[in-house]
Design a protein around this motif. Structure first.
Motif, PDB file in Angstrom:
ATOM      1  N   SER A  83       0.845  -1.191   0.000  1.00 51.04           N
ATOM      2  CA  SER A  83       0.000   0.000   0.000  1.00 51.04           C
ATOM      3  C   SER A  83       0.882   1.243   0.000  1.00 51.04           C
ATOM      4  O   SER A  83       2.105   1.147  -0.114  1.00 51.04           O
ATOM      5  CB  SER A  83      -0.932   0.008   1.213  1.00 51.04           C
ATOM      6  OG  SER A  83      -1.887   1.052   1.124  1.00 51.04           O
ATOM      7  N   LEU A 121      -1.093  -2.919  -8.602  1.00 48.07           N
ATOM      8  CA  LEU A 121      -2.501  -2.648  -8.322  1.00 48.07           C
ATOM      9  C   LEU A 121      -2.698  -1.723  -7.126  1.00 48.07           C
ATOM     10  O   LEU A 121      -3.830  -1.373  -6.798  1.00 48.07           O
ATOM     11  CB  LEU A 121      -3.263  -3.958  -8.106  1.00 48.07           C
ATOM     12  CG  LEU A 121      -3.521  -4.775  -9.377  1.00 48.07           C
ATOM     13  CD1 LEU A 121      -4.228  -6.082  -9.037  1.00 48.07           C
ATOM     14  CD2 LEU A 121      -4.335  -3.984 -10.386  1.00 48.07           C
ATOM     15  N   GLU A 124      -4.871   1.221  -7.993  1.00 46.07           N
ATOM     16  CA  GLU A 124      -6.328   1.088  -8.056  1.00 46.07           C
ATOM     17  C   GLU A 124      -6.945   0.684  -6.719  1.00 46.07           C
ATOM     18  O   GLU A 124      -8.081   1.054  -6.428  1.00 46.07           O
ATOM     19  CB  GLU A 124      -6.706   0.054  -9.123  1.00 46.07           C
ATOM     20  CG  GLU A 124      -6.122   0.336 -10.492  1.00 46.07           C
ATOM     21  CD  GLU A 124      -6.491   1.730 -11.009  1.00 46.07           C
ATOM     22  OE1 GLU A 124      -7.621   2.173 -10.737  1.00 46.07           O
ATOM     23  OE2 GLU A 124      -5.650   2.365 -11.663  1.00 46.07           O
ATOM     24  N   HIS A 125      -6.206  -0.070  -5.904  1.00 51.68           N
ATOM     25  CA  HIS A 125      -6.766  -0.580  -4.645  1.00 51.68           C
ATOM     26  C   HIS A 125      -6.526   0.340  -3.454  1.00 51.68           C
ATOM     27  O   HIS A 125      -7.195   0.211  -2.427  1.00 51.68           O
ATOM     28  CB  HIS A 125      -6.192  -1.966  -4.342  1.00 51.68           C
ATOM     29  CG  HIS A 125      -6.674  -3.021  -5.286  1.00 51.68           C
ATOM     30  ND1 HIS A 125      -6.193  -4.316  -5.270  1.00 51.68           N
ATOM     31  CD2 HIS A 125      -7.597  -2.975  -6.270  1.00 51.68           C
ATOM     32  CE1 HIS A 125      -6.799  -5.022  -6.208  1.00 51.68           C
ATOM     33  NE2 HIS A 125      -7.648  -4.221  -6.827  1.00 51.68           N
ATOM     34  N   ALA A 126      -5.562   1.255  -3.572  1.00 56.26           N
ATOM     35  CA  ALA A 126      -5.232   2.119  -2.431  1.00 56.26           C
ATOM     36  C   ALA A 126      -5.294   3.604  -2.790  1.00 56.26           C
ATOM     37  O   ALA A 126      -6.043   4.366  -2.192  1.00 56.26           O
ATOM     38  CB  ALA A 126      -3.849   1.764  -1.881  1.00 56.26           C
TER      39      ALA A 126
END
Length: 220
Positions: A83, A121, A124-126
């Protein structure tokens, strides 16, 4: 126009800062923007003190003012534990406490660096959900650079595409005069569509909530 670059790199030299600089240079080539870099490494102590005493120090306050006044932002973080870094998140947490809507409607280009492509990713995820929560307008293309990407094909193209989208969004909102209230969403939608190279009608399929709700109500 003013472009502010927030870099959360910790080392010197830093691949995070290198990516931030390349994104800034590519954006400045497309929009008449003056760039300012905010190095979070230099603000770490003041960021921590903000959470304990409730007041940003002089340098941190200046950084907050720069971000709030920017016409566009480039934000780049190293990847820690799949992250964004704690320093990166703490800066924007402290900013939102000091000025809740500092990023509302502001164009943001997200970037990250890491040792392996497996963490790509994180964008897009964090990062994208974080800046969506902060009400920013995140450009369609984010840029992730793994160790093997430097000097390889593909990175330059992603940088150019993302920079073009940010420049288009900054220019579009500047031309629209950053309208507030009625008409603001239309201006943002048009600018996002232009940045993504799509017609306005195709910009994310946006349908106002009131229209969706009305369609669900029984007739008569």
């Amino acid at each position: 126009m003013k472009l502010v670059v927030v870099s959360a790199g910790l080392s010197v030299p830093s691949s995070t800062r290198l990516l931030a600089d390349r994104l800034a240079a590519a954006t400045a080539d497309r929009a008449p923007a003056e760039a300012e870099v905010v190095e979070l490494r230099d603000l770490a102590v003041e960021i921590a003190h903000t959470f304990t005493n409730g007041f940003p120090g002089r340098k941190l306050s200046a950084a907050f003012d720069a971000v709030a006044a920017a016409d566009g932002l480039i934000v780049v973080t190293p990847v820690f534990s799949a992250s964004y870094s704690g320093l990166f998140k703490s800066f924007f947490d402290a900013l939102s406490v000091t000025e809740e809507d500092a990023l509302a409607g502001k164009p943001v280009l997200i970037g990250a660096t890491g040792g392996t492509a497996r963490h790509s990713l994180v964008l897009e995820h964090a990062l994208r959900p974080l800046f969506a929560y902060l009400k920013a307008v995140v450009v369609p293309t984010g840029v992730y650079a793994a160790s093997e990407d430097w000097g390889a094909e593909g990175l330059d193209g992603r940088i150019e595409r993302a920079a073009g989208q940010l420049a288009a969004l900054m220019t579009g909102l500047s031309t629209a005069g950053r309208p507030a209230g009625e008409g603001a969403q239309e201006a943002v939608t048009a600018a996002v569509a232009a940045a993504a190279g799509r017609p306005v009608a195709e910009a994310d399929g946006i349908v106002p909530f009131a229209e969706r709700l009305a369609a669900l109500r029984p007739a008569g």
